[in-house]
Every structure is written in C-alpha cells, then in structure tokens.
Design an enzyme around this catalytic site. Structure first.
Site, PDB file in Angstrom:
ATOM      1  N   GLU A   2      -5.858  -7.721   5.205  1.00  0.00           N
ATOM      2  CA  GLU A   2      -4.295  -7.437   5.187  1.00  0.00           C
ATOM      3  C   GLU A   2      -3.503  -8.226   4.265  1.00  0.00           C
ATOM      4  O   GLU A   2      -2.516  -8.061   3.783  1.00  0.00           O
ATOM      5  CB  GLU A   2      -3.143  -6.858   6.354  1.00  0.00           C
ATOM      6  CG  GLU A   2      -3.670  -5.641   7.067  1.00  0.00           C
ATOM      7  CD  GLU A   2      -4.087  -4.536   6.402  1.00  0.00           C
ATOM      8  OE1 GLU A   2      -3.406  -4.602   5.642  1.00  0.00           O
ATOM      9  OE2 GLU A   2      -4.951  -3.932   6.979  1.00  0.00           O
ATOM     10  N   CYS A  15     -11.017   0.405   3.379  1.00  0.00           N
ATOM     11  CA  CYS A  15      -9.379   0.339   3.117  1.00  0.00           C
ATOM     12  C   CYS A  15      -9.192   1.368   3.566  1.00  0.00           C
ATOM     13  O   CYS A  15      -9.024   2.792   2.464  1.00  0.00           O
ATOM     14  CB  CYS A  15      -9.132  -0.918   1.697  1.00  0.00           C
ATOM     15  SG  CYS A  15      -7.350  -1.028   1.351  1.00  0.00           S
ATOM     16  N   HIS A  68      -3.671  -8.317   0.485  1.00  0.00           N
ATOM     17  CA  HIS A  68      -3.092  -7.314   0.343  1.00  0.00           C
ATOM     18  C   HIS A  68      -1.671  -7.705  -0.930  1.00  0.00           C
ATOM     19  O   HIS A  68      -1.009  -7.425  -1.656  1.00  0.00           O
ATOM     20  CB  HIS A  68      -2.717  -6.313   0.566  1.00  0.00           C
ATOM     21  CG  HIS A  68      -3.618  -5.034   1.131  1.00  0.00           C
ATOM     22  ND1 HIS A  68      -4.471  -4.195   0.538  1.00  0.00           N
ATOM     23  CD2 HIS A  68      -4.129  -4.253   2.461  1.00  0.00           C
ATOM     24  CE1 HIS A  68      -4.809  -3.441   0.304  1.00  0.00           C
ATOM     25  NE2 HIS A  68      -5.273  -3.584   0.970  1.00  0.00           N
ATOM     26  N   GLN A 101       0.550  -1.522  -0.086  1.00  0.00           N
ATOM     27  CA  GLN A 101       0.100   0.111   0.139  1.00  0.00           C
ATOM     28  C   GLN A 101       0.928   1.030  -0.226  1.00  0.00           C
ATOM     29  O   GLN A 101       0.332   2.012  -0.103  1.00  0.00           O
ATOM     30  CB  GLN A 101      -1.013   0.082   0.822  1.00  0.00           C
ATOM     31  CG  GLN A 101      -2.083  -0.643   1.270  1.00  0.00           C
ATOM     32  CD  GLN A 101      -2.855  -0.661   2.439  1.00  0.00           C
ATOM     33  OE1 GLN A 101      -2.631  -1.867   3.281  1.00  0.00           O
ATOM     34  NE2 GLN A 101      -4.174  -0.361   2.188  1.00  0.00           N
TER      35      GLN A 101
HETATM   36 ZN   LIG Z   1      -6.354  -2.845   2.698  1.00  0.00          ZN
END
Ligand SMILES: [Zn+2]
Length: 200
Positions: free
Chosen positions: A137, A94, A140, A51
């Site tokens: 998570e 998110c 991701h 991220q």
């Molecule tokens: Zn997220």
C-alpha cells in the site's frame, strides 16, 4: 460512506506521487470511511487513496486471521517505512490489477512512522502479513505497483477459480506456521510462498 470506483493499471493517476496530508480533518475521516468500504466491497486486504483517484498519502489495511479470527486493521496517514529487514518472495495481487497475481520481493520486517486516523504520531514495527500489506500500500503512494517488480508483465499469473485454489501452509523462520491463501482475485496482497518462507 460510499464505495468508490477503483482505478486500474492503465490509469496515469496510479503512477503519480501522492502528497502528504497536512491536517487530519473531517474530509480525511470521510475519505478513510470510503476507502474501508471500497476495500471490503472489493474483497481486498488493503487500499491506498490513489487507487480511488485521491492523491493523498492515506492507506487502510484489514484482514481476519483465519486461525484466531482476530481482526487486524491499520489506518495510516503519511506512512513512511524507516527500516526494512530480511527478504522473501511474496505472492500478491492488487485491486487495481484485477484477475492476476505475481511473486515479488518484499522485506520480512519493517519499521513504520505514520499518523493514525486521529492525527496521533505512531512508530511501530511490523512483520508477517501486515508488513506485507503495508509495503504494497505504501508503494501505491509513490506511484509504484507490484507489477513493477516483475521482469515482464508476462510473469503475471491468472487467478485460478476459487474451487481450484487451496490454502497453503507455510512455515516461518521461527518455526510457527500459518494458514494462508494464495492471491485473491481482487486481492491487494497475499501471502508468502512456501519456498521463500523457508529460504535464507
Ligand atoms: Zn494494490
């Protein structure tokens, strides 16, 4: 430590599979510190390295239990979910999809294998809120976003203003209950919906 910019939905880096960390060294410690700071700045409950554009398998999760005021924190390197049990429909948001939340299927309980921030091997079971955050998570790290579980992006809900949002009470299967918040505006993961928490 530094707050790093968070990538959003359209960024192709969010769709890549992150690679395993070979050695938990000083650069990983620095990454973890930046992730914690970035997550807190964004008022999130979790963050995965991709991220912030770092395609390594590292996640952080942190929240304060509203009832006990206990801080729950996990920092995991190369996490893998080895077992999933039960299912419920979870409301979540998110940090990479700001301003929205949606309801998606999640396991109730998971078993996880990972390394901690010092490189020590961990195996543990998790349920409730932490299990929810960890599933989001870890997704991701494989380029998966919660919106992928929706039939359509039209199923995303706009986050209500803070004054309209109200804490919801939900009852878990074992009869205990918990005060929870619906999706935070920038929130990385939120809470069980009342209907699902009681469904079979
Ligand atoms: Zn997220």
């Amino acid at each position: 430590m530094a707050v790093r910019p968070i990538l959003t939905l359209e960024d192709p880096r969010l769709r890549k599979k992150s690679i395993r960390v070979k050695r938990v060294d000083a650069s990983i410690q620095g990454l973890i510190e930046d992730m914690l700071e970035t997550m807190r700045e964004g008022d999130g409950q979790g963050l995965a390295a991709p991220q912030i554009g770092v395609l390594l398998r590292v996640i952080v999760a942190e929240y304060v239990d509203e009832d006990t005021e206990d801080l729950h924190q996990m920092i995991l390197v190369n996490p893998e979910i080895t077992t999933r049990e039960g299912s419920w429909m979870a409301d979540e948001g998110c940090l990479s999809v700001p301003g929205y939340w949606g309801t998606v299927p999640r396991a109730e309980r998971i078993a996880v294998r990972a390394k901690d921030r010092h490189g020590k091997e961990l195996r543990f079971k998790s349920d409730g809120r932490m299990a929810h955050i960890l599933q989001h998570e870890i997704d991701h790290l494989d380029g998966v976003l919660y919106v992928d579980y929706l039939k359509s992006l039209d199923d995303l809900q706009k986050v209500e203003s803070a004054t309209k949002r109200r804490r919801r009470r939900w009852r878990t299967r074992d009869g205990s209950d918990d005060m929870v918040e619906p999706a935070e505006p920038n929130g990385e993961v939120v809470e069980p919906s009342a209907t699902q928490a009681t469904s079979g």
